[in-house]
Design a protein around this motif. Structure first.
Motif, short mmCIF file in Angstrom:
data_model
loop_
_atom_site.label_atom_id
_atom_site.label_comp_id
_atom_site.label_asym_id
_atom_site.label_seq_id
_atom_site.Cartn_x
_atom_site.Cartn_y
_atom_site.Cartn_z
N LEU A 175 0.82 -1.21 0.00
CA LEU A 175 0.00 0.00 0.00
C LEU A 175 0.86 1.26 0.00
O LEU A 175 0.47 2.29 -0.56
CB LEU A 175 -0.94 -0.01 1.20
CG LEU A 175 -2.05 -1.07 1.17
CD1 LEU A 175 -2.97 -0.91 2.36
CD2 LEU A 175 -2.85 -0.98 -0.12
N ASN A 176 2.04 1.20 0.60
CA ASN A 176 2.92 2.36 0.57
C ASN A 176 3.54 2.56 -0.81
O ASN A 176 3.75 3.69 -1.24
CB ASN A 176 3.99 2.23 1.65
CG ASN A 176 3.53 2.73 2.99
OD1 ASN A 176 3.68 3.91 3.33
ND2 ASN A 176 2.91 1.85 3.78
N VAL A 177 3.84 1.48 -1.50
CA VAL A 177 4.32 1.60 -2.88
C VAL A 177 3.24 2.22 -3.75
O VAL A 177 3.50 3.12 -4.56
CB VAL A 177 4.74 0.22 -3.42
CG1 VAL A 177 5.02 0.30 -4.92
CG2 VAL A 177 5.96 -0.30 -2.68
N ILE A 178 2.01 1.76 -3.57
CA ILE A 178 0.90 2.33 -4.32
C ILE A 178 0.74 3.82 -3.99
O ILE A 178 0.47 4.66 -4.86
CB ILE A 178 -0.40 1.56 -4.01
CG1 ILE A 178 -0.31 0.14 -4.57
CG2 ILE A 178 -1.61 2.28 -4.60
CD1 ILE A 178 -1.49 -0.74 -4.19
N GLY A 179 0.92 4.16 -2.71
CA GLY A 179 0.82 5.55 -2.30
C GLY A 179 1.85 6.44 -2.98
O GLY A 179 1.55 7.56 -3.39
N VAL A 180 3.09 5.95 -3.10
CA VAL A 180 4.14 6.71 -3.79
C VAL A 180 3.76 6.93 -5.25
O VAL A 180 3.96 8.02 -5.81
CB VAL A 180 5.49 5.99 -3.67
CG1 VAL A 180 6.53 6.64 -4.58
CG2 VAL A 180 5.98 5.99 -2.23
N LEU A 181 3.20 5.91 -5.88
CA LEU A 181 2.78 6.05 -7.28
C LEU A 181 1.68 7.09 -7.42
O LEU A 181 1.65 7.86 -8.39
CB LEU A 181 2.30 4.70 -7.83
CG LEU A 181 3.37 3.61 -7.94
CD1 LEU A 181 2.75 2.30 -8.42
CD2 LEU A 181 4.49 4.04 -8.88
N GLY A 182 0.77 7.14 -6.45
CA GLY A 182 -0.28 8.16 -6.47
C GLY A 182 0.30 9.56 -6.34
O GLY A 182 -0.08 10.48 -7.08
N ALA A 183 1.23 9.73 -5.39
CA ALA A 183 1.87 11.03 -5.22
C ALA A 183 2.64 11.42 -6.48
O ALA A 183 2.63 12.59 -6.89
CB ALA A 183 2.80 10.99 -4.01
N LEU A 184 3.32 10.46 -7.09
CA LEU A 184 4.06 10.73 -8.32
C LEU A 184 3.14 11.20 -9.43
O LEU A 184 3.46 12.14 -10.18
CB LEU A 184 4.81 9.46 -8.75
CG LEU A 184 5.63 9.55 -10.03
CD1 LEU A 184 6.76 10.56 -9.88
CD2 LEU A 184 6.19 8.18 -10.42
N SER A 185 1.97 10.56 -9.54
CA SER A 185 1.01 10.97 -10.56
C SER A 185 0.59 12.42 -10.39
O SER A 185 0.39 13.14 -11.37
CB SER A 185 -0.21 10.04 -10.50
OG SER A 185 -1.23 10.48 -11.39
N VAL A 186 0.47 12.86 -9.16
CA VAL A 186 0.06 14.25 -8.89
C VAL A 186 1.18 15.21 -9.21
O VAL A 186 0.99 16.21 -9.93
CB VAL A 186 -0.38 14.41 -7.41
CG1 VAL A 186 -0.60 15.89 -7.09
CG2 VAL A 186 -1.65 13.62 -7.15
N VAL A 187 2.38 14.96 -8.71
CA VAL A 187 3.44 15.97 -8.79
C VAL A 187 4.02 16.12 -10.19
O VAL A 187 4.65 17.15 -10.48
CB VAL A 187 4.57 15.68 -7.77
CG1 VAL A 187 4.03 15.68 -6.37
CG2 VAL A 187 5.28 14.38 -8.09
N VAL A 188 3.84 15.11 -11.06
CA VAL A 188 4.34 15.27 -12.43
C VAL A 188 3.27 15.89 -13.34
O VAL A 188 3.56 16.14 -14.52
CB VAL A 188 4.81 13.92 -13.03
CG1 VAL A 188 5.95 13.34 -12.21
CG2 VAL A 188 3.66 12.93 -13.15
#
Length: 419
Positions: A175-188
């Motif tokens: 779930l933390n890996v998925i969370g990082v991917l979500g944050a990455l989607s936002v910041v790029v």
């Protein structure tokens, strides 16, 4: 009713930002339950799980406004993604090391909470740069509040499913890996990369120097207390009426009520003074908590739980409007993060307060606590009515060529600033 929401979601980047933020917040939303499941799988006690969850919660309450201020100073990509990575690494250390040695477990859990990225505040700061009408921003705030209810319903289900299919350890990391991917989607995304806070006055209090924001935070401390206390009272009621299944039904009822209320609220364009509207909504919230003290059978109690949840999301959505109005220039992300922190602290205080009340007076008095807390919130709003109704820093006048072929300017929400 869906027309207003579809209008928002059709805006360029809106759906991506909302989805990415929800996915990025998933580790934070299920942190307490994830820690409990993992500690139990490691053979630890419920007391240890509670202590570790509390360490995460306290660190998270401290970290959100601090990281929010850094976002306002340095932009979203420079803060959000490194914070998400640091939180995920700390959680992975906890998952690999386990509960021994204990100091390392507490340190890693606290670091995970401290560095949880302030994606909520970041999204609310972005809405005005993505949407071109103030009414759409109001709808987006309501949709955001509804999405929170969905997240806190779906998140635990995903966590327990992952833990049952693999292990609590694997679920924690996944779930933390998925969370990082979500944050990455936002910041790029282009809006996140382009967003810049307004020039700010250097002040150590930051967003907290606004009297209107302080009044709102004081009121929402008690709204958070209501939410924290109702969960404890529901446990006591469920113990006498069927156990965990009944507790799950009551919590689902609260979430479903909030979803309905938020959806209806966001589908309408609201006029008038938002501070007055918030007082009315909080009054209805307090009134709808009171029938819970009747404690009928399970079916009736579940319906009352739905009623009790109806006005929560509208209260939160209306509060977002006031936060944006009263946040000092250049502090909008920090201000929204303070609202998150205040609500979280209030929920913790409510949980701690309701425990002794339930032990002394049973579930009946436990269900009286949320109504009383919401009533105190209303009193705070009434006492600070002039402060909340006073003009904040004012909207920024921004060009809006897409909506106005004559290139006229129109007032926009201040958080849109120069994005």
């Amino acid at each position: 009713m869906t027309g207003a929401y579809l209008e928002v979601l059709r805006a360029r980047h809106a759906a991506r930002l909302l989805a990415g933020t929800l996915v990025g917040r998933l580790p934070n939303a299920v942190a307490a339950l994830a820690i409990l499941l993992f500690v139990r799988a490691e053979g630890g006690s419920y007391s240890l799980a509670g202590g570790l969850a509390a360490a995460y919660g306290v660190a998270n309450a401290v970290g959100q406004p601090v990281l929010g201020r850094l976002v306002d100073l340095y932009g979203q990509p420079r803060v959000q993604l490194p914070a998400a990575l640091a939180s995920a690494v700390a959680t992975t250390v906890f998952a690999l090391v386990g509960i021994a040695p204990l100091p390392l477990a507490y340190a890693s859990v606290a670091a995970a909470g401290l560095f949880a990225p302030p994606l909520e505040g970041g999204l609310r700061a972005l809405w005005a740069s993505v949407l071109h009408k103030e009414g759409q921003v109001h709808t987006a705030y309501a949709m955001d509040a509804v999405a929170q209810e969905v997240l806190f319903t779906v998140g635990p289900l995903l966590l327990t499913l992952s833990a049952s299919l693999w292990s609590a350890q694997a679920a924690l990391v996944l779930l933390n890996v998925i969370g990082v991917l979500g944050a990455l989607s936002v910041v790029v995304s282009p809006p996140s990369r382009a967003w810049r806070s307004e020039p700010r006055e250097a002040h150590w209090l930051g967003a907290l120097r606004s009297p209107g924001l302080l009044a709102l935070l004081a009121a929402f401390l008690f709204v958070g207390m209501a939410m924290g206390s109702i969960a404890v009272a529901a446990v006591s009621y469920a113990d006498d009426h069927g156990g965990d299944v009944v507790y799950g039904a009551l919590m689902a009822g609260l979430g479903f009520g909030a979803l309905i209320g938020g959806a209806v609220y966001g589908a309408r364009r609201w006029g008038g003074e938002p501070a007055r509207r918030l007082r009315f909504l909080v009054a209805l919230l307090a009134v709808c908590y009171l029938p819970l003290t009747l404690m009928p059978g399970v079916v009736g109690m579940t319906l009352l739980a739905v009623l009790a949840g109806v006005f929560l999301a509208p209260c939160i959505a209306c509060a977002f409007v006031l936060v944006d109005r009263h946040a000092p220039r250049g502090t909008v992300t920090e201000a929204f993060s303070w609202l998150v922190t205040t609500f979280t602290v209030g929920a913790s205080v409510g949980t701690g307060l309701a425990g002794p009340v339930v032990e002394t007076g049973g579930a009946l008095w436990g269900f009286a606590v949320p109504g009383a807390a919401a009533a105190v919130s209303l009193l705070v709003l009434l006492a600070t009515g002039r402060v909340l109704a006073a003009p904040g820093r004012g909207g920024v006048v921004a060009a809006s060529p897409e909506n106005d072929p004559n290139r006229a300017v129109e007032p926009r929400f201040s958080s849109g600033d120069r994005a």
